[in-house]
Design an enzyme around this catalytic site. Structure first.
Site, PDB file in Angstrom:
ATOM      1  N   ASP A   6     -12.874  -4.011  74.486  1.00 32.11           N
ATOM      2  CA  ASP A   6     -12.479  -2.635  73.929  1.00 32.11           C
ATOM      3  C   ASP A   6     -12.861  -2.474  72.361  1.00 32.11           C
ATOM      4  O   ASP A   6     -12.017  -2.440  71.547  1.00 32.11           O
ATOM      5  CB  ASP A   6     -11.005  -2.885  73.978  1.00 32.11           C
ATOM      6  CG  ASP A   6     -10.423  -1.758  74.173  1.00 32.11           C
ATOM      7  OD1 ASP A   6     -10.932  -0.480  74.440  1.00 32.11           O
ATOM      8  OD2 ASP A   6      -9.113  -1.253  73.745  1.00 32.11           O
ATOM      9  N   GLY A  23      -1.094  -0.976  69.587  1.00 32.01           N
ATOM     10  CA  GLY A  23      -2.286  -1.961  69.951  1.00 32.01           C
ATOM     11  C   GLY A  23      -2.380  -2.151  71.328  1.00 32.01           C
ATOM     12  O   GLY A  23      -1.762  -1.334  72.208  1.00 32.01           O
ATOM     13  N   SER A  24      -3.095  -3.107  71.877  1.00 29.49           N
ATOM     14  CA  SER A  24      -3.166  -3.318  73.295  1.00 29.49           C
ATOM     15  C   SER A  24      -1.932  -3.619  74.257  1.00 29.49           C
ATOM     16  O   SER A  24      -1.861  -3.178  75.160  1.00 29.49           O
ATOM     17  CB  SER A  24      -4.398  -4.365  73.450  1.00 29.49           C
ATOM     18  OG  SER A  24      -3.837  -5.507  73.215  1.00 29.49           O
ATOM     19  N   PHE A  25      -1.158  -4.273  73.381  1.00 26.77           N
ATOM     20  CA  PHE A  25      -0.219  -4.409  74.273  1.00 26.77           C
ATOM     21  C   PHE A  25       1.413  -4.077  73.904  1.00 26.77           C
ATOM     22  O   PHE A  25       2.508  -4.590  74.405  1.00 26.77           O
ATOM     23  CB  PHE A  25      -0.011  -5.822  74.733  1.00 26.77           C
ATOM     24  CG  PHE A  25       0.376  -6.843  73.816  1.00 26.77           C
ATOM     25  CD1 PHE A  25      -0.701  -8.131  73.596  1.00 26.77           C
ATOM     26  CD2 PHE A  25       1.564  -7.063  73.372  1.00 26.77           C
ATOM     27  CE1 PHE A  25      -0.280  -8.771  72.328  1.00 26.77           C
ATOM     28  CE2 PHE A  25       1.854  -8.129  72.380  1.00 26.77           C
ATOM     29  CZ  PHE A  25       0.835  -8.988  71.963  1.00 26.77           C
ATOM     30  N   GLY A  26       1.401  -3.129  73.048  1.00 19.71           N
ATOM     31  CA  GLY A  26       2.685  -2.804  72.112  1.00 19.71           C
ATOM     32  C   GLY A  26       2.243  -2.181  70.990  1.00 19.71           C
ATOM     33  O   GLY A  26       1.502  -1.853  70.563  1.00 19.71           O
ATOM     34  N   VAL A  81       2.714  -1.761  67.013  1.00 19.00           N
ATOM     35  CA  VAL A  81       2.385  -2.657  65.670  1.00 19.00           C
ATOM     36  C   VAL A  81       3.159  -2.119  64.404  1.00 19.00           C
ATOM     37  O   VAL A  81       3.377  -0.906  64.160  1.00 19.00           O
ATOM     38  CB  VAL A  81       0.931  -2.406  65.123  1.00 19.00           C
ATOM     39  CG1 VAL A  81       0.478  -3.385  64.195  1.00 19.00           C
ATOM     40  CG2 VAL A  81       0.168  -2.501  66.451  1.00 19.00           C
ATOM     41  N   GLY A  95       1.118   1.875  64.406  1.00 20.76           N
ATOM     42  CA  GLY A  95       0.453   2.114  65.605  1.00 20.76           C
ATOM     43  C   GLY A  95       0.931   1.441  66.759  1.00 20.76           C
ATOM     44  O   GLY A  95       1.683   0.784  66.793  1.00 20.76           O
TER      45      GLY A  95
END
Ligand SMILES: *[C@@H]1O[C@H](CO)[C@@H](O)[C@H](O)[C@H]1NC(C)=O
Ligand SMILES: *[C@@H]1O[C@H](CO)[C@@H](O)[C@H](O)[C@H]1NC(C)=O
Ligand SMILES: *[C@@H]1O[C@H](CO)[C@@H](O)[C@H](O)[C@H]1NC(C)=O
Ligand SMILES: *[C@@H]1O[C@H](CO)[C@@H](O)[C@H](O)[C@H]1NC(C)=O
Ligand SMILES: *[C@@H]1O[C@H](CO)[C@@H](O)[C@H](O)[C@H]1NC(C)=O
Ligand SMILES: *[C@@H]1O[C@H](CO)[C@@H](O)[C@H](O)[C@H]1NC(C)=O
Ligand SMILES: *[C@@H]1O[C@H](CO)[C@@H](O)[C@H](O)[C@H]1NC(C)=O
Ligand SMILES: *[C@@H]1O[C@H](CO)[C@@H](O)[C@H](O)[C@H]1NC(C)=O
Ligand SMILES: *[C@@H]1O[C@H](CO)[C@@H](O)[C@H](O)[C@H]1NC(C)=O
Ligand SMILES: *[C@@H]1O[C@H](CO)[C@@H](O)[C@H](O)[C@H]1NC(C)=O
Ligand SMILES: *[C@@H]1O[C@H](CO)[C@@H](O)[C@H](O)[C@H]1NC(C)=O
Ligand SMILES: *[C@@H]1O[C@H](CO)[C@@H](O)[C@H](O)[C@H]1NC(C)=O
Length: 777
Positions: A601, A468-471, A473, A466
């Site tokens: 978030d 995430g907030s910065f890249g 996973v 998946g």
């Protein structure tokens, strides 16, 4: 009493005495059942306190401010603070034990005025000219009107229109015709209703009553009224009260000289607030004959944050805690005479002035008082403003902000990516070593890039689970057999430009920020950070920033709700458990993290489930608050997810924990309805789950929007599910102040979950009894 005090009182008194009252929410309420009298009042800080005669009725004590209260036969309603956007009513039985509560009103538009008759409650909705009545079979629930004040009796409601006319509406013409057919005409400033009678005060301050009146109404000039059953009281211009009615009813001797600020009545009981010491005095029934004092000090009116038309009650700022009490009288000019209100019958100003005993000295008092009240308000505003500026007003750890030391240096536009990365790196290194040396960071493991590349087959698609907030996973198994989730910051290799540079810096910032906050947190409902990696990758070439988390076998809540066809979450009890877990995680961030962390978030894809279905909050430390100028839409977007974002935060740009509460409310609605935060309705129009579901909750029809993929709730569960609907609706209130705290939510969810395992109780504990089954009527 000190003389300045006396002077202030005199000012208030002259206001009260000479100016017509405008109705507003009340701070005192009286309720009678066949056996019991319940008297409630708002005390200091708008906290509710009730006492019953004889004792026995227990209104659940909530440590909360209310903007007003109202009561009728066997029920007590409270209005949310600071604006009356919610009205919650408790019904108690004669023996006072079987307390049930129900939300009667919930809307963005506040109620500006409420009144209760014997079994009915009515309210006026701000800005809409709508009169709503509840618990009134046969009454059209909302009626267009131009009322500015209302009074409710048995089977009828009378309204005072903005131009001073009285109109009455009733549902059963045969029983209320005695009221409806005899409505007096003229120009009025106040209307009040008893059981089968009503009274009104003309603009010239004389009194008229109609309906099933008992006794002769007194002559004189009056400013306020309180009517019971076959009994009435009126407040004179000088604040004293006169009563009349059945069996020679009159005001007890001891109260004849008392100067009141307001009066209230229900059936046989009358109460008033003493102007001098703000005690609540009651009469009308033998219980109060020996001791009329019910509360030593109450608010003389409802506290509000909105501007006062006529200035504030002097000193009310300190009594309210938050807000102030508005003076309850009309525009000075109306009394002064020069500018007539519309449709005022020809009455030359000198006459008005003479009749109401005006003299230059009193006018001077009034002018001074008005100016004084206005400047008082101005001073309050000024100090509030100063206070806010000085304290920043939301002094919390913005999890996206870093102190100066952690900020990557600014880069020129023409510099190349690799150079940036290398320049930024020492700062990061320094920051990281700071973190580790904090001591808390000791348990953070530092992984080598080599090790992580190996574990993820060089970050292959197969391992990717998946974003995430910065890249991206990735899922991986470390050499020691431990399963982990690896978050790898995206490293852009595109040619440098202003936006790209910013974004890269944001990502660097996010990395450190997330580490910083995470390294200090350890809670069962937070996804645990195990370690990090910070290495130069020659292949890109750039510094890689990677975080290693515990792996959550059961993926995201989002997938369980919207993707998987069979899931353990197709059960209301399990969904409730997940909600409670998530709430506890967020509560920990708000209450126990030092400094406080606001997640910013909260959404279903940030709630992860482990092998035992324990839900954990992930992705806190989101930090892309980024640039404020050219990229502002991006920064807004980055600070939350569309559909979950607090509209107040969006509007005011002020970050508070209540923004997380809003997002959590959306998450609850998603859990209940099975709809995504933004979904397409049957016509293909994108719809917000809040707009879609909340109206059903408000109308107690949540069963119509429950996720059809989950088997219908058992009788055990229905109460809990309904209650969660209420919590969710509270969370998504437009005003952050009106939303509950995460601690409140955790407690509420705990009770709701408990309800899933206990049969619906005949004597439910008060909060959970806000159910569809606990109908008020
Ligand atoms: C009044 O209360 C008593 C007990 O306190 C009860 O026995 C009686 O039935 C009640 N009366 C009514 C009319 O409810
Ligand atoms: C309510 O008022 C009574 C009498 O003033 C006082 O003894 C009691 O402590 C108050 N209760 C609350 C919850 O404030
Ligand atoms: C009520 O809440 C206020 C803060 O909102 C707190 O200061 C006070 O101690 C609380 N009182 C009680 C009795 O819990
Ligand atoms: C109180 O009244 C309710 C019904 O009005 C009844 O169910 C309950 O048992 C009563 N409780 C007591 C303690 O009398
Ligand atoms: C509030 O009331 C207005 C007018 O009755 C209505 O259009 C609106 O949908 C209501 N909002 C909510 C949240 O119930
Ligand atoms: C009523 O609505 C107006 C705007 O429509 C708003 O300015 C005012 O604050 C509202 N009053 C209350 C008590 O909500
Ligand atoms: C309620 O409204 C309907 C139409 O809107 C009207 O026909 C009816 O007479 C109204 N009833 C009352 C009691 O006002
Ligand atoms: C209307 O009032 C009359 C007399 O009080 C009563 O007999 C009748 O049942 C009432 N009708 C309704 C629909 O409530
Ligand atoms: C006040 O006005 C009403 C009607 O406008 C009138 O009947 C009444 O006599 C007036 N009272 C005084 C004291 O003038
Ligand atoms: C009020 O007066 C009416 C009619 O005279 C009577 O039926 C009723 O019992 C009285 N109410 C009270 C509480 O005395
Ligand atoms: C208030 O006014 C009434 C009648 O106008 C008068 O009898 C009474 O003495 C006054 N009371 C005070 C305290 O001024
Ligand atoms: C108050 O006075 C002003 C100016 O004379 C006028 O415009 C306004 O309509 C008055 N307001 C009310 C509520 O009478």
């Amino acid at each position: 009493m000190a003389s300045p005090c006396k002077f202030l009182l005199l000012l208030t008194l002259s206001f009260l005495a000479c100016l017509p009252l405008i109705s507003s929410l009340s701070s005192v309420s009286i309720s009678e059942t066949s056996n019991q009298t319940l008297i409630c009042a708002l005390l200091e800080s708008s906290r509710l306190n009730c006492t019953s005669f004889p004792t026995g009725i227990q209104i659940p004590s909530v440590n909360r401010s209310f903007s007003g209260i109202v009561a009728g036969d066997g029920f007590q309603c409270v209005l949310s603070f600071p604006s009356a956007t919610i009205m919650l009513c408790y019904r108690f039985s004669a023996n006072g034990t079987n307390m049930q509560s129900k939300r009667l009103y919930y809307n963005d538009s506040a109620l500006t005025e409420v009144a209760a008759g014997n079994t009915h409650v009515c309210g006026l909705v701000n800005g809409t000219n709508i009169l709503h009545c509840w618990q009134w079979r046969g009454f059209n629930s909302s009626v267009q009107s131009d009322f500015s004040g209302i009074a409710v009796g048995e089977g009828f409601v009378c309204g005072l229109s903005s131009i001073g006319r009285i109109k009455c509406i009733g549902t059963n013409s045969s029983s209320s015709s005695i009221i409806l057919d005899r409505v007096p005409s003229g120009n009025f400033q106040k209307v009040a209703a008893g059981f089968h009678h009503a009274c009104a005060i003309y603009r010239n301050q004389s009194l008229v009553c109609w309906g099933d009146t008992v006794g002769e109404e007194p002559q004189g000039e009056f400013v306020s009224l309180a009517l019971g059953e076959n009994r009435s009281c009126a407040m004179r211009r000088n604040g004293t009260v006169v009563c009349w009615g059945e069996n020679g009813f009159s005001l007890p001797e001891s109260l004849r000289e008392t100067v009141f600020m307001t009066i209230e009545a229900k059936r046989s009981v009358f109460c008033g607030v003493d102007l001098y010491n703000l005690s609540l005095l009651c009469w009308g029934n033998e219980i109060f004959d020996s001791n009329s004092m019910v509360f030593p000090r109450v608010l003389p009116g409802s506290c509000t944050n909105s501007e006062c038309l006529n200035g504030v009650v002097l000193g009310s700022g300190s009594m309210c805690g938050q807000g102030h009490i508005c003076n309850a009288y009309q525009n000075l000019t109306v009394v002064e005479g020069p500018s007539q209100p519309p449709l005022e019958p020809p009455s030359p100003s000198p006459e008005v002035r003479n009749r109401s005993g005006w003299n230059d000295k009193m006018v001077a008092f009034l002018v001074v008082g008005c100016v004084g009240s206005a400047s008082f308000l101005a001073v309050i505003c000024f100090f509030l403003f100063r206070y806010c500026k000085g304290r920043g007003c939301s002094k919390v750890h913005d999890s996206g902000r870093l102190d100066e030391a952690g900020m990557p240096p600014e880069h020129g536009l023409s510099q190349r990516q690799t150079v940036q990365a290398q320049q930024a790196a020492p700062v990061l290194e320094k920051r990281l070593s700071q973190l580790v040396s904090l001591g808390n960071g000791g348990h953070l493991e530092e992984f080598s890039l080599q090790e992580l590349r190996q574990a993820t087959d060089d970050f292959s698609q197969e391992h990717r689970i998946g974003t995430g907030s910065f890249g991206c996973v990735y899922r991986a198994t470390l050499e020691d057999g431990k399963e982990v989730a690896i978050k790898r910051a995206e490293v852009s290799t595109t040619s440098s430009n202003a936006v790209g540079t910013r974004r890269q810096e944001d990502k660097d910032t996010a990395f450190v920020s997330e580490l910083d906050s995470l390294s200090r947190l350890n809670h069962r409902n937070l996804v645990r950070l195990l370690g990090y990696c910070e290495d130069y990758n020659e292949q890109i070439p750039a510094y890689e920033r990677i975080l290693v988390y515990e792996y959550m076998n059961n993926g995201t809540l989002h997938d369980h709700l919207h993707k998987l066809h069979s899931s353990p979450l197709m059960s209301w009890t399990n969904r409730l458990r997940v909600a409670l877990d998530a709430a506890r995680g967020i509560e920990y961030l708000h209450m126990y993290a030092v400094p406080q962390i606001i997640h910013r978030d909260i959404k279903s894809s940030n709630i992860l489930l482990d092998a035992s279905l324990t839900a954990k909050v992930s992705d806190f430390g989101l930090s892309l608050m980024g640039p404020e100028d050219e990229d502002s839409h991006l920064s807004l977007h980055a600070a939350g997810t569309v559909g979950y974002m607090d509209p107040e935060y969006y509007r005011l740009q002020q970050l508070t924990p209540k923004s997380d509460v809003y997002s959590f409310g959306v998450l609850l609605l998603e859990l209940l309805s099975g709809h995504k935060a933004i979904h397409k309705n049957e016509n293909g129009v994108p719809t917000n789950v809040v707009d879609f579901v909340v109206p059903y909750i408000v109308q107690d029809e949540i069963h119509r929007v429950l996720d059809p993929n989950v088997p219908p709730p058992t009788p055990y569960e229905i109460e809990a599910v309904t209650y969660i609907g209420y919590i969710a609706a509270d969370c998504v209130t437009l005003e952050g102040r009106d939303r509950p705290s995460m601690t409140d939510i955790v407690h509420s969810l705990e009770r709701a979950l408990a309800a899933c395992f206990t049969p619906p109780s005949p004597i439910p504990s008060p909060p959970v009894s806000r159910s569809t089954t606990g109908s008020l009527t």
